[in-house]
Design a protein around this motif. Structure first.
Motif: not given
Length: 98
Positions: A18-35, A43-53
């Motif tokens: 949550a702290d990383e997201l609040a700073k505006g940094n994306p967070v990668e979630l990893l499973g046992t063998d892959k992302r 804010d990033d979500d809104k920006r991404l949604a506005a940039s594409q249909a």
């Protein structure tokens, strides 16, 4: 740099995530063998949604039908052809007991 967190430890690392997201940094979630996913800030979500249909944009049936008619090649349909000549099954169907 994207921080990476194991999905196995998400409950214990939730505050740091949550702290990383609040700073505006994306967070990668990893499973046992892959992302398995990436979390982004609101804010990033809104920006991404506005940039594409958006695939979920609200459109009425009529708008969709008009768009289809503009794209469809109506010259490929011969109005003299009986398009529905062989679509109905001529058999009497199943027997019904009253």
């Amino acid at each position: 740099m994207t921080e990476q967190y194991s999905i196995d430890r998400i409950q214990t690392d939730w505050k740091e995530i949550a702290d990383e997201l609040a700073k505006g940094n994306p967070v990668e979630l990893l499973g046992t063998d892959k992302r398995i996913g990436i979390l982004v800030s609101s804010d990033d979500d809104k920006r991404l949604a506005a940039s594409q249909a958006s695939p979920f944009r609200e459109e009425s049936f009529w708008d969709g039908y008009r768009a289809f008619r503009q794209k469809a090649d109506s010259s490929a349909i011969d109005p003299d052809d009986d398009l529905f000549a062989n679509v109905r099954d001529p058999s009497p169907g199943r027997e019904v007991n009253w």
